[in-house]
Design a protein around this motif. Structure first.
Motif, short mmCIF file in Angstrom:
data_model
loop_
_atom_site.label_atom_id
_atom_site.label_comp_id
_atom_site.label_asym_id
_atom_site.label_seq_id
_atom_site.Cartn_x
_atom_site.Cartn_y
_atom_site.Cartn_z
N UNK A 23 23.87 42.27 19.76
CA UNK A 23 25.26 41.80 19.65
C UNK A 23 25.44 41.04 18.34
N UNK A 24 24.46 40.22 18.00
CA UNK A 24 24.47 39.52 16.70
C UNK A 24 24.42 40.51 15.55
N UNK A 25 23.55 41.51 15.66
CA UNK A 25 23.38 42.49 14.59
C UNK A 25 24.69 43.20 14.30
N UNK A 26 25.42 43.58 15.33
CA UNK A 26 26.60 44.42 15.15
C UNK A 26 27.88 43.62 14.88
N UNK A 27 27.90 42.35 15.26
CA UNK A 27 29.10 41.55 15.06
C UNK A 27 28.96 40.58 13.88
N UNK A 28 27.88 39.87 13.81
CA UNK A 28 27.76 38.70 12.93
C UNK A 28 27.49 39.09 11.47
N UNK A 29 27.82 38.21 10.53
CA UNK A 29 27.52 38.50 9.12
C UNK A 29 26.02 38.64 8.90
N UNK A 30 25.66 39.54 8.05
CA UNK A 30 24.25 39.75 7.73
C UNK A 30 23.61 38.46 7.23
N UNK A 31 24.38 37.67 6.47
CA UNK A 31 23.86 36.46 5.85
C UNK A 31 23.49 35.38 6.87
N UNK A 32 24.06 35.46 8.07
CA UNK A 32 23.81 34.42 9.07
C UNK A 32 22.56 34.69 9.90
N UNK A 33 21.93 35.84 9.67
CA UNK A 33 20.80 36.22 10.53
C UNK A 33 19.61 35.29 10.29
N UNK A 34 19.13 34.70 11.37
CA UNK A 34 17.99 33.79 11.30
C UNK A 34 17.36 33.73 12.69
N UNK A 35 16.16 34.30 12.83
CA UNK A 35 15.52 34.40 14.14
C UNK A 35 15.27 33.03 14.75
N UNK A 36 14.79 32.07 13.96
CA UNK A 36 14.49 30.74 14.49
C UNK A 36 15.74 30.07 15.04
N UNK A 37 16.89 30.34 14.42
CA UNK A 37 18.14 29.76 14.92
C UNK A 37 18.71 30.56 16.09
N UNK A 38 18.34 31.84 16.17
CA UNK A 38 18.79 32.65 17.30
C UNK A 38 18.09 32.23 18.59
N UNK A 39 16.82 31.82 18.49
CA UNK A 39 16.04 31.50 19.69
C UNK A 39 16.73 30.47 20.59
N UNK A 40 17.18 29.31 20.07
CA UNK A 40 17.85 28.37 20.98
C UNK A 40 19.15 28.92 21.56
N UNK A 41 19.83 29.77 20.82
CA UNK A 41 21.03 30.40 21.39
C UNK A 41 20.64 31.34 22.53
N UNK A 42 19.59 32.11 22.33
CA UNK A 42 19.08 32.99 23.39
C UNK A 42 18.66 32.19 24.62
N UNK A 43 17.97 31.07 24.40
CA UNK A 43 17.50 30.27 25.53
C UNK A 43 18.67 29.64 26.29
N UNK A 44 19.72 29.27 25.58
CA UNK A 44 20.91 28.77 26.27
C UNK A 44 21.52 29.86 27.14
N UNK A 45 21.44 31.10 26.68
CA UNK A 45 21.99 32.21 27.46
C UNK A 45 21.08 32.59 28.62
N UNK A 46 19.80 32.29 28.54
CA UNK A 46 18.95 32.42 29.73
C UNK A 46 19.54 31.56 30.86
N UNK A 47 19.86 30.33 30.53
CA UNK A 47 20.39 29.41 31.55
C UNK A 47 21.74 29.89 32.07
N UNK A 48 22.58 30.39 31.19
CA UNK A 48 23.90 30.88 31.60
C UNK A 48 23.76 32.13 32.47
#
Length: 626
Positions: free
Chosen positions: A505-530
């Motif tokens: 979803x990030x790959x297809x929507x978000x700007x290429x410049x914003x891609x950062x795996x280390x910053x994606x991880x906490x977002x992913x973990x928040x979505x585990x809880x959701x």
């Protein structure tokens, strides 16, 4: 005069700072996020309004989403003074396009602005994600319904953001399909590719060809690994399967439209047609009756991508009755799906039966072609003419390039990105969906049941749909594909989709410049809880150790790693169970000779977090030979 104490002032300061720094974990990541001071709390007196009739549906959907967990009974009303306001721009903002939005949340309320209702819908999804995880509850929940003040400007990188669900290998009920579409719409996916026919089941009612569902939708009951199952026996009952009536299709299409999701149907031809041939065997070269395949090994695959079929599963390109059949099929399919495309497959078409068929040989002579492979080009051009007559565009897998296709045809690149690059350079529109990044039926770690290959979430996240040297205007976007050979239920479909579906979803929507795996991880973990609150299944394989082996100087060398940063990895090779007191992995290890068993587990903050992985020396040795 009541003077506050130093302690109360300090507490106020801490609360104020905490609210200002409340993490914002949205998926997909917006183009621009500017945190502001303060918070906004939704209560039973909160008002929701919209400024134009076209915005009413999103406002009403927002109220419905909020009411279930909060129990507030909020309603959406026409106007411009709601605490949660949905506004369509009188003058379009060119930066936002058709799907972009702005979201301005302050202590006074939330204003979501867009050019089109789709943008308001995506703004609503971000609004929901800003609220506590309890907002995902399917029953009344207790929480402070507070969201941080923030200004968001957001719009997609790609117009095509898709997920494919294969309902042939296993049938998914209408309600399951709707639930899956609802989930992906929340992630701002806008395309649902519905794989409706294959060797293992025909899933769409065609009224002019009733045997397609009377016969082609049903197969014998089988268990076990797909590809290893027993062949059907003559006269055996066929209780397993199902199909969608045309009324079902209309209902699902409307449900998707309400969520700004376009459904692209796929009727896979000329190969992968065993279910159709079970119903109408006269459309094959041999005319031999077949049964819908339950997951047996009906082909031998060679290492170079070629294969040989034991049973015929291809339509006969030299038979005019085949095109009469397809005209009937596509007439009814085109009437049910309002989008511009019909996907016609074109992949993995075995041509051995064509090579032996007198009719195909005569057609090749008539067309003055020497290679049987070129018959697929003839077939696809005939199919495209049928689709054009229905006002539809042809879309197919990258094999359709091999026989030559018209300039208007659109291609899905699945065998890596090579086919997509070639098609884009020829001027075709392309959807990038390479198996190496986007096949979410693949294993996520060594604990998953074995299937064709491994695809970790981190690798999916690393995907860029626009290859170097390709004009981006021909790349419509990308798609994840969920083939269901090993996926019999919606719960397991969710397990295989997430978190890779969040990453893509990030790959297809978000700007290429914003891609950062280390910053994606906490977002992913928040979505585990959701997802836990929403009762949506997902895999936690990102926490599992990655096991690599190699041969160096005659020694078997072990290397361990993890997708999620800062995990501790512990292992044993002495037939004991590993824990935080076992050997901690720090660098590559030479494994001793003998029948050892490796056991590996990951920890974070002193607690086990990954699955225990057990691997024999033979398995480690085989891995070194890859």
């Amino acid at each position: 005069m009541n003077i506050p104490s130093v302690g109360s002032l300090f507490l106020f300061f801490l609360v104020h700072v905490a609210s200002a720094q409340q993490p914002i974990h949205l998926i997909p990541q917006p183009v621009d996020v500017q945190p502001q001071q303060g918070t906004f709390t939704i209560s039973k007196t909160t008002t929701i309004s919209y400024n134009q009739p076209k915005a009413q549906a999103v406002a009403a959907m927002t109220a419905q989403q909020l009411n279930t967990p909060t129990g507030f009974g909020l309603n959406a009303k026409s106007g411009k003074k709601g605490a949660i306001q949905f506004d369509l721009n009188a003058t379009p903002n060119p930066k936002l396009g058709k799907e972009g939005y702005t979201l301005d949340a302050s202590s006074k309320g939330v204003v979501i602005t867009a050019n089109e209702p789709a943008g308001l819908f995506y703004g609503m999804q971000s609004l929901i994600q800003l609220l506590p995880k309890e907002i995902e509850s399917k029953k009344p929940a207790s929480a402070a319904w507070t969201l941080p003040a923030v200004r968001i400007t957001d719009y997609p990188r790609f117009a095509w953001r898709g997920i494919m669900l294969d309902v042939s290998r296993h049938f998914f009920s209408k309600e399951d399909v709707k639930k899956y579409i609802d989930e992906i719409a929340k992630l701002k996916y806008n395309t649902f590719h519905w794989h409706l026919s294959d060797d293992n089941g025909w899933r769409i009612e065609i009224k002019s060809l009733p045997k397609l569902t009377e016969v082609g939708a049903w197969r014998v009951q089988r268990s076990g690994h797909f590809g290893d199952r027993l062949d059907p026996k003559p006269g055996e009952a066929v209780p397993y399967g199902g199909f969608y009536t045309q009324e079902d299709i209309k209902e699902v299409v409307k449900f998707a439209q309400d969520r700004n999701v376009t459904i692209v149907p796929e009727i896979d031809v000329p190969g992968h047609s065993m279910a159709a041939l079970a119903a109408y065997p006269e459309l094959s070269c041999t005319k031999t009756p077949v049964m819908v395949n339950p997951g047996t090994a009906f082909a031998t695959w060679y290492g170079n991508g070629t294969f040989k079929m034991f049973q015929e599963n291809t339509l006969n390109p030299s038979d005019e009755k085949v095109y009469e059949f397809l005209d009937k099929v596509f007439t009814e399919v085109a009437a049910l799906f309002p989008n511009p495309y019909i996907h016609v497959g074109g992949d993995e078409c075995y041509k051995g039966y064509w090579a032996q068929d007198p009719g195909c040989q005569a057609l090749m002579k008539q067309l003055n072609i020497r290679h049987v492979e070129d018959l697929q080009g003839y077939f696809m051009n005939r199919v495209e003419k049928i689709l054009k007559a229905k006002g539809k565009k042809l879309l197919g897998w990258d094999e359709i390039l091999e026989g030559g296709i018209s300039p208007e045809a659109t291609l899905m690149s699945w065998r890596g990105i090579k086919g997509g690059i070639e098609a884009a350079q020829m001027g075709h529109d392309v959807v990038m969906t390479p198996s190496t990044f986007a096949y979410i039926d693949y294993q996520q770690s060594d604990v998953d049941p074995p299937i064709y290959a491994m695809l970790r979430t981190k690798k999916s996240y690393s995907f860029d749909p626009v290859p170097e040297g390709v004009d981006a205007k021909h790349i419509l976007g990308g798609q994840a594909n969920l083939w269901t050979e090993q996926i019999p239920t919606l719960r397991y479909a969710e397990y295989m989709t997430y978190p890779r579906g969040w990453a893509l979803a990030d790959v297809y929507w978000s700007p290429k410049e914003s891609k950062n795996w280390e910053k994606f991880v906490p977002r992913m973990e928040a979505h585990f809880d959701r997802a836990d609150v929403a009762q949506v299944n997902y895999s936690r394989a990102v926490y599992d150790a990655i096991i690599k082996t190699s041969q160096k100087n005659g020694k078997l060398v072990l290397e361990l790693d993890s997708e999620v940063p800062n995990l501790d990895i512990y292992y044993t090779i002495d037939d004991t169970m590993p824990d935080a007191f076992s050997t901690k992995y720090r660098q590559a290890v030479e494994l001793p000779e003998g029948p050892i068993t490796l056991r590996v587990i990951t920890y974070r903050a002193g607690k086990p977090i990954g699955h225990l992985i057990v691997m024999s020396r033979d398995a480690l040795q085989k891995r070194a030979g890859r």
